[in-house]
Design an enzyme around this catalytic site. Sequence first.
Site, PDB file in Angstrom:
ATOM      1  N   CYS A  79      50.135  31.803 -32.674  1.00  0.00           N
ATOM      2  CA  CYS A  79      51.094  31.215 -31.781  1.00  0.00           C
ATOM      3  C   CYS A  79      50.450  31.579 -30.359  1.00  0.00           C
ATOM      4  CB  CYS A  79      52.250  31.898 -31.657  1.00  0.00           C
ATOM      5  SG  CYS A  79      53.260  31.954 -33.526  1.00  0.00           S
ATOM      6  N   LYS A 104      42.849  30.946 -35.037  1.00  0.00           N
ATOM      7  CA  LYS A 104      41.634  31.325 -34.161  1.00  0.00           C
ATOM      8  C   LYS A 104      41.759  33.080 -34.761  1.00  0.00           C
ATOM      9  CE  LYS A 104      37.908  31.622 -32.465  1.00  0.00           C
ATOM     10  NZ  LYS A 104      36.677  31.737 -33.560  1.00  0.00           N
ATOM     11  N   GLU A 112      28.958  33.725 -46.251  1.00  0.00           N
ATOM     12  CA  GLU A 112      29.292  33.156 -44.810  1.00  0.00           C
ATOM     13  C   GLU A 112      29.032  31.305 -44.704  1.00  0.00           C
ATOM     14  OE1 GLU A 112      30.893  33.915 -42.335  1.00  0.00           O
ATOM     15  OE2 GLU A 112      30.657  32.642 -40.771  1.00  0.00           O
ATOM     16  N   LYS A 159      32.077  28.867 -43.941  1.00  0.00           N
ATOM     17  CA  LYS A 159      32.295  27.909 -43.315  1.00  0.00           C
ATOM     18  C   LYS A 159      32.546  26.401 -43.820  1.00  0.00           C
ATOM     19  CE  LYS A 159      32.405  29.731 -40.265  1.00  0.00           C
ATOM     20  NZ  LYS A 159      32.465  31.261 -40.223  1.00  0.00           N
ATOM     21  N   HIS A 205      25.403  35.667 -64.624  1.00  0.00           N
ATOM     22  CA  HIS A 205      26.676  36.290 -65.020  1.00  0.00           C
ATOM     23  C   HIS A 205      27.896  35.516 -64.974  1.00  0.00           C
ATOM     24  CE1 HIS A 205      24.367  39.726 -65.603  1.00  0.00           C
ATOM     25  NE2 HIS A 205      23.781  39.824 -64.160  1.00  0.00           N
ATOM     26  N   ASN A 220      55.585  35.874 -30.063  1.00  0.00           N
ATOM     27  CA  ASN A 220      54.425  35.958 -31.037  1.00  0.00           C
ATOM     28  C   ASN A 220      54.728  37.178 -31.943  1.00  0.00           C
ATOM     29  OD1 ASN A 220      53.709  33.528 -29.983  1.00  0.00           O
ATOM     30  ND2 ASN A 220      51.797  34.636 -28.997  1.00  0.00           N
ATOM     31  N   GLY A 221      54.464  37.113 -33.070  1.00  0.00           N
ATOM     32  CA  GLY A 221      54.614  38.429 -33.965  1.00  0.00           C
ATOM     33  C   GLY A 221      55.424  38.232 -34.960  1.00  0.00           C
ATOM     34  N   TRP A 235      52.732  28.900 -34.818  1.00  0.00           N
ATOM     35  CA  TRP A 235      52.090  28.800 -36.029  1.00  0.00           C
ATOM     36  C   TRP A 235      53.025  29.399 -36.838  1.00  0.00           C
ATOM     37  CZ3 TRP A 235      50.189  32.129 -39.753  1.00  0.00           C
ATOM     38  CH2 TRP A 235      49.119  31.571 -40.525  1.00  0.00           C
ATOM     39  N   ARG A 263      43.802  27.910 -30.902  1.00  0.00           N
ATOM     40  CA  ARG A 263      44.100  28.999 -31.663  1.00  0.00           C
ATOM     41  C   ARG A 263      44.859  28.320 -33.036  1.00  0.00           C
ATOM     42  NH1 ARG A 263      44.830  33.731 -28.464  1.00  0.00           N
ATOM     43  NH2 ARG A 263      46.623  34.365 -30.131  1.00  0.00           N
ATOM     44  N   GLU A 269      36.179  26.225 -44.847  1.00  0.00           N
ATOM     45  CA  GLU A 269      37.082  26.211 -43.627  1.00  0.00           C
ATOM     46  C   GLU A 269      37.429  25.088 -42.997  1.00  0.00           C
ATOM     47  OE1 GLU A 269      35.286  29.559 -41.151  1.00  0.00           O
ATOM     48  OE2 GLU A 269      37.442  30.096 -41.074  1.00  0.00           O
TER      49      GLU A 269
HETATM   50  O1  M6R Z   1      38.768  37.775 -34.859  1.00  0.00           O
HETATM   51  P1  M6R Z   1      38.240  38.294 -36.086  1.00  0.00           P
HETATM   52  O2  M6R Z   1      36.748  38.565 -36.157  1.00  0.00           O
HETATM   53  O3  M6R Z   1      38.887  39.834 -36.389  1.00  0.00           O
HETATM   54  O4  M6R Z   1      38.697  37.441 -36.992  1.00  0.00           O
HETATM   55  C1  M6R Z   1      38.460  37.699 -38.495  1.00  0.00           C
HETATM   56  C2  M6R Z   1      38.643  36.430 -39.179  1.00  0.00           C
HETATM   57  O5  M6R Z   1      39.940  35.835 -39.323  1.00  0.00           O
HETATM   58  C3  M6R Z   1      37.857  35.279 -38.928  1.00  0.00           C
HETATM   59  O6  M6R Z   1      36.450  35.626 -38.890  1.00  0.00           O
HETATM   60  C4  M6R Z   1      37.795  34.191 -39.841  1.00  0.00           C
HETATM   61  O7  M6R Z   1      37.510  34.582 -40.914  1.00  0.00           O
HETATM   62  C5  M6R Z   1      37.170  33.036 -39.226  1.00  0.00           C
HETATM   63  N1  M6R Z   1      38.015  31.871 -39.297  1.00  0.00           N
HETATM   64  C6  M6R Z   1      35.979  32.708 -39.874  1.00  0.00           C
HETATM   65  O8  M6R Z   1      35.414  31.486 -39.387  1.00  0.00           O
END
Ligand code: M6R
Length: 610
Positions: free
Chosen positions: A2, A605, A483, A487, A506, A100-101, A74, A27, A490
Amino acid sequence: MCGIVGYIGRQKAINVLIDGLERLEYRGYDSAGITVIENNQLFTRKKAGKVSDLKKILDGIELKSNIGIAHTRWATHGEPNDKNAHPHSDNSGNIVIVHNGIIENYKAIKKTLTDKGYFFRSDTDSEILAVFIGYIYNKVKDLEEAVRLALSEVDGTFGLVVLSSYEPDKMIAARRGSPMVCGVGENEYILASDTSAIIKHTRNVIYLSDNEMITLSYNGIQTKTIDNQITDNQIHHIDFEISQIEKGGFEHFMLKEIFEQAQTVQDAFRGRLQVNEGTVRLGGLRSVAEVLKNAKRIIFTACGTSWHSALVGEYIIENLCNISVEVEYASEFRYRNPVIYPDDVVIAISQSGETADTLAALREAKKKSATVLGVVNVVGSSIARDTDAGVYIHAGPEIGVASTKAFTSQLTVLILIAIYIGRMRGISLPDGLKLTQALSELPKKIEEVLKTADDIKAIAKEYCNARNFLYLGRGYNFPVALEGALKLKEISYIHAEGYPAAEMKHGPIALIDENMPVVFIATKDEIYDKVISNIEEVKARKGKVIAIATEGDEQIKQYANHVIYIPETIPMLTPILSVIPLQLLAYYIAVELGCNVDQPRNLAKSVTVE
Ligand code: M6R
């Protein structure tokens, strides 16, 4: 997650609010809304969907007000629809909030209020807070006091802004666990959950602390704690440029951020790397230098991409500093009663500095008396402020939801930290010189890697219809495999798994057939031959191999269907180069599939709720 914007000043509030919401779109959100005070009456509009949908329903409505609040939601409690969008009002309709929260004791508060005859229109916990403030206002007839008393009863987290036609020249905000920043302009104030919504108007900001509230009027501001103690807040200066939160000619923020990496890696070590002395200077760690020198154990805690950085950090620090390192998902660490000793050093890694689980994990470590450090991007964020010491990564604002430049900057800073500790614990000068020299050469090498973008685009076209991908790497490049897979899933919604290459036999090897693309990070290091054996195992099962290899490696061409070359560097620095082709591969596949690269579905984000 949010986003919040609030405005009081001389401009038309609606313009500042809508611009602010657009700046917060990155975000991730599913509905948006605004309230302004027009002729002493609240005027509210809210809509499921994008800020552009909200703009459509405001089209043609002349709003002159100079005070208002706005929100992008959100969904946590209740599905994303018009009714659940913020602002939410109390039962009289004269008090509205954006929140927010999560209000954890919302059920108990709701029951108390329902028993007294109050009603609720939405499925959200936020509306309960609005009604609760209204209920208290009816008794105390003072908005600030009503907000303060309500928040004293609330369990959970909030970034909150309250507006009321009862006191139309005032806006009240508060925070606990969710960020809230107040921009201090000339005769105007802009509240926001994120400085991106503020910097167009001013670079002078006040960061609210947990359990602090602020009352804003046309004449000034005043801050106090929820316990009613007046507080004194410093004004901080934000030093990023508005161009850093714009696309600058790139089709997407993610692509811009991938291409910024030569610069951002340089920014991460600028002023810190002492190439001639084979060491680094880290002012942020000076106060804990002795603790680090004598540390017996370092525990990294983080989520997502930042957790992958921590895995690389583990390998590097164990290698250079001879300190035992553990890496913990923050969400697990915070709840599992971890064994922590007072001489442990816990390092929280976070791009946003606001990730709820990481923040809670570091607080848990603090409670158990460990020294807690931060490796954070966003200056002034909660994690940066809650740690004993730390190092900013200086990657600048990262707008694309999929983290790219923050990852390579985190890795750069982790190497700096390892050299810093290592030199105090016995890395020789020649080794220090070799490392710092290699680090200083990375930006040029990153430029070289970025030149492979067109080749990667062609590979993306060929494989974008695959339904599964496997990413394999070993040693320093095992976290890079994780990673790369993250990517891809996501932003393209293709299922992808990352594994240490040797683990393939395995289990995952069962998946391999002619339809399975397998991305190998097979750079030249001491386990290169082993990785080649793994590639052969995939080839024997007709899998399609995309290899990330070291320049000059001709041998690999006989095994791989496609080879992307990266320049040679020392093995522990390769992740900073080898991840870039994987970022580009995910990007081009997602674009090929027509996905919303910068705002992928369901993702936020900054994950400020558990
Ligand atoms: O802001 P942060 O680095 O703490 O965020 C951690 C994860 O939420 C963040 O890395 C998330 O996995 C991303 N979408 C990765 O691309």
